[in-house]
Design an enzyme around this catalytic site. Structure first.
Site, PDB file in Angstrom:
ATOM      1  N   SER A 143       0.768  -1.288  -0.061  1.00 17.15           N
ATOM      2  CA  SER A 143      -0.142   0.139   0.020  1.00 17.15           C
ATOM      3  C   SER A 143       0.809   1.262   0.190  1.00 17.15           C
ATOM      4  O   SER A 143       1.905   1.168   0.580  1.00 17.15           O
ATOM      5  CB  SER A 143      -0.878   0.036   1.116  1.00 17.15           C
ATOM      6  OG  SER A 143      -1.418   1.392   1.240  1.00 17.15           O
ATOM      7  N   TYR A 157      -1.434  -0.296  10.414  1.00 17.75           N
ATOM      8  CA  TYR A 157      -1.664  -0.990   9.051  1.00 17.75           C
ATOM      9  C   TYR A 157      -0.618  -0.536   8.158  1.00 17.75           C
ATOM     10  O   TYR A 157       0.210  -1.201   7.440  1.00 17.75           O
ATOM     11  CB  TYR A 157      -3.088  -0.836   8.548  1.00 17.75           C
ATOM     12  CG  TYR A 157      -3.329  -0.766   7.017  1.00 17.75           C
ATOM     13  CD1 TYR A 157      -3.721  -1.907   6.501  1.00 17.75           C
ATOM     14  CD2 TYR A 157      -3.023   0.290   6.184  1.00 17.75           C
ATOM     15  CE1 TYR A 157      -3.787  -2.042   5.262  1.00 17.75           C
ATOM     16  CE2 TYR A 157      -3.330   0.133   4.472  1.00 17.75           C
ATOM     17  CZ  TYR A 157      -3.822  -1.154   4.081  1.00 17.75           C
ATOM     18  OH  TYR A 157      -3.831  -1.221   3.040  1.00 17.75           O
TER      19      TYR A 157
HETATM   20  P1  NAP Z   1     -11.494  -5.841   0.832  1.00 17.77           P
HETATM   21  O1  NAP Z   1     -12.410  -5.620  -0.097  1.00 17.77           O
HETATM   22  O2  NAP Z   1     -11.748  -5.631   2.380  1.00 17.77           O
HETATM   23  O3  NAP Z   1     -11.403  -7.489   0.957  1.00 17.77           O
HETATM   24  C1  NAP Z   1     -10.453  -8.426   1.727  1.00 17.77           C
HETATM   25  C2  NAP Z   1     -10.195  -9.550   1.392  1.00 17.77           C
HETATM   26  O4  NAP Z   1      -9.345 -10.261   2.318  1.00 17.77           O
HETATM   27  C3  NAP Z   1     -11.741 -10.452   1.474  1.00 17.77           C
HETATM   28  O5  NAP Z   1     -11.751 -11.311   0.449  1.00 17.77           O
HETATM   29  C4  NAP Z   1     -11.456 -11.014   2.810  1.00 17.77           C
HETATM   30  O6  NAP Z   1     -12.097 -12.329   2.795  1.00 17.77           O
HETATM   31  C5  NAP Z   1      -9.914 -11.422   2.811  1.00 17.77           C
HETATM   32  N1  NAP Z   1      -9.319 -11.657   3.922  1.00 17.77           N
HETATM   33  C6  NAP Z   1      -9.422 -10.781   5.136  1.00 17.77           C
HETATM   34  N2  NAP Z   1      -8.801 -11.263   6.178  1.00 17.77           N
HETATM   35  C7  NAP Z   1      -8.304 -12.655   5.828  1.00 17.77           C
HETATM   36  C8  NAP Z   1      -7.425 -13.649   6.400  1.00 17.77           C
HETATM   37  N3  NAP Z   1      -7.214 -13.658   7.678  1.00 17.77           N
HETATM   38  N4  NAP Z   1      -7.367 -14.858   5.582  1.00 17.77           N
HETATM   39  C9  NAP Z   1      -7.867 -14.764   4.278  1.00 17.77           C
HETATM   40  N5  NAP Z   1      -8.355 -13.739   3.840  1.00 17.77           N
HETATM   41  C10 NAP Z   1      -8.580 -12.687   4.639  1.00 17.77           C
HETATM   42  O7  NAP Z   1     -10.101  -5.352   0.627  1.00 17.77           O
HETATM   43  P2  NAP Z   1      -9.199  -4.707  -0.502  1.00 17.77           P
HETATM   44  O8  NAP Z   1      -9.460  -3.462  -0.425  1.00 17.77           O
HETATM   45  O9  NAP Z   1      -9.724  -5.539  -1.874  1.00 17.77           O
HETATM   46  O10 NAP Z   1      -7.820  -4.945  -0.450  1.00 17.77           O
HETATM   47  C11 NAP Z   1      -6.879  -6.066  -0.718  1.00 17.77           C
HETATM   48  C12 NAP Z   1      -5.461  -5.613  -0.595  1.00 17.77           C
HETATM   49  O11 NAP Z   1      -5.232  -4.424  -1.074  1.00 17.77           O
HETATM   50  C13 NAP Z   1      -5.274  -5.675   0.907  1.00 17.77           C
HETATM   51  O12 NAP Z   1      -3.869  -6.223   1.318  1.00 17.77           O
HETATM   52  C14 NAP Z   1      -5.217  -4.095   1.440  1.00 17.77           C
HETATM   53  O13 NAP Z   1      -4.284  -3.817   2.153  1.00 17.77           O
HETATM   54  C15 NAP Z   1      -4.400  -3.380  -0.008  1.00 17.77           C
HETATM   55  N6  NAP Z   1      -4.949  -2.085  -0.380  1.00 17.77           N
HETATM   56  C16 NAP Z   1      -6.053  -1.758  -0.652  1.00 17.77           C
HETATM   57  C17 NAP Z   1      -6.258  -0.528  -0.914  1.00 17.77           C
HETATM   58  C18 NAP Z   1      -7.729   0.217  -0.931  1.00 17.77           C
HETATM   59  O14 NAP Z   1      -7.719   1.460  -1.093  1.00 17.77           O
HETATM   60  N7  NAP Z   1      -8.737  -0.505  -1.105  1.00 17.77           N
HETATM   61  C19 NAP Z   1      -5.226   0.730  -0.795  1.00 17.77           C
HETATM   62  C20 NAP Z   1      -3.889   0.008  -0.529  1.00 17.77           C
HETATM   63  C21 NAP Z   1      -3.759  -1.332  -0.489  1.00 17.77           C
HETATM   64  P3  NAP Z   1     -13.691 -12.443   3.368  1.00 17.77           P
HETATM   65  O15 NAP Z   1     -14.437 -11.605   2.296  1.00 17.77           O
HETATM   66  O16 NAP Z   1     -14.050 -13.742   3.322  1.00 17.77           O
HETATM   67  O17 NAP Z   1     -13.738 -11.690   4.627  1.00 17.77           O
END
Ligand code: NAP
Length: 248
Positions: A143, A157
């Site tokens: 991130s 985080y």
């Molecule tokens: P999201 O929509 O909240 O989805 C999170 C995903 O991770 C879901 O599939 C969830 O499964 C799964 N998950 C959470 N804890 C887990 C665990 N302990 N074991 C296995 N699976 C787990 O998140 P996102 O925004 O797509 O983020 C994906 C990645 O991008 C993350 O690493 C996040 O830090 C990074 N990121 C996101 C952003 C942003 O602005 N969105 C920015 C920078 C980086 P369930 O559906 O079963 O709960």
């Protein structure tokens, strides 16, 4: 030979978009999820409808035993993976460090850092030419928080993502001779559920004027970068941190 990719946290958001795009590009996709089986099954069904191959695997990546079991289920039911996307990650809520409990810190680091370490460890055993594999590629989803620190919101985080950046750089060097490339994508603010789960669904709207492109990104825009890093088009890239943040 089948190109098999495991994407952690692929039931929603960036992981789900990456899964759909990977399948469209010919990968057999293993979709890991934590709780939301309905959402994971919908991603699998969507891929099947498009003529692709996908399977869902429940596991909490912060638990090493569950990760080991998931990898052996993949070996038995799908085959040997050649690509890993360490995407699963979470934010707890907006707080200053002074108010964060030790339990919270343990949880965030267990999922965001140790989870990626456990999955990388199992992937290496399948991909490394030194373990009888055919090489492969790992992409870690970090991130831009690692660069900015997320003060007053979630420096825990942000620090987990700093750890992922360091792991990417070190592991890339450790595995270069195993024919495994390791890179990271560092998204900026992306429209997914993560902001609501951290307590502020409208966060991107509030802060978007700080983004040079004046908008949040979309999961597909991150998926495209991940798939490029996984692919042979990035064959000479390892240890790179690729920022995808609209200029942030
Ligand atoms: P999201 O929509 O909240 O989805 C999170 C995903 O991770 C879901 O599939 C969830 O499964 C799964 N998950 C959470 N804890 C887990 C665990 N302990 N074991 C296995 N699976 C787990 O998140 P996102 O925004 O797509 O983020 C994906 C990645 O991008 C993350 O690493 C996040 O830090 C990074 N990121 C996101 C952003 C942003 O602005 N969105 C920015 C920078 C980086 P369930 O559906 O079963 O709960």
């Amino acid at each position: 030979m089948d190109n098999i990719v495991l994407i952690t946290g692929a039931s929603r958001g960036i992981g789900a978009a990456t899964a759909v795009m990977a399948a469209a590009r010919g990968y057999t996709v293993c979709i890991n999820f934590l709780k939301d089986e309905v959402a994971a099954s919908a991603v699998v069904a969507g891929i099947h409808q498009q003529g692709g191959r996908a399977f869902a695997f429940q596991a909490d990546i912060s638990k090493e035993r569950q990760v080991v079991e998931m990898f052996s289920l993949i070996d038995q039911n799908v085959g040997r993976i050649s690509a890993l996307v360490n995407n699963a990650g979470m934010i707890i809520s907006q707080q200053k460090l002074v108010d964060m409990t030790g339990e919270r810190l343990q949880q965030v680091f267990a999922i965001n850092v140790f989870g990626s370490f456990f999955c990388a460890k199992e992937a290496i055993k399948r991909m490394s030419v030194k373990h009888g594999g055919q090489g492969g590629s790992i992409v870690n989803v970090s991130s831009l928080a690692a660069k900015y620190g997320s003060p007053f919101e979630y420096i825990d985080y942000a620090a987990t993502k700093g750890a992922i950046d360091t792991m990417t750089v070190g592991l890339a060097k450790e595995l270069a001779d195993d024919q495994i490339r390791v890179n990271a994508v560092r998204p900026g603010l992306i429209h997914t559920d993560i902001h609501a789960s951290a307590g502020e669904p409208g966060r991107i709207e509030r802060v978007k004027t700080r983004i040079p492109m004046q908008r949040g990104g979309y999961p597909d825009e991150i998926a495209a970068a991940i798939l490029w890093l996984l692919s042979d088009e990035a064959s000479y890239m390892t240890g790179a941190l690729l920022d995808v943040g609209g200029g942030l």
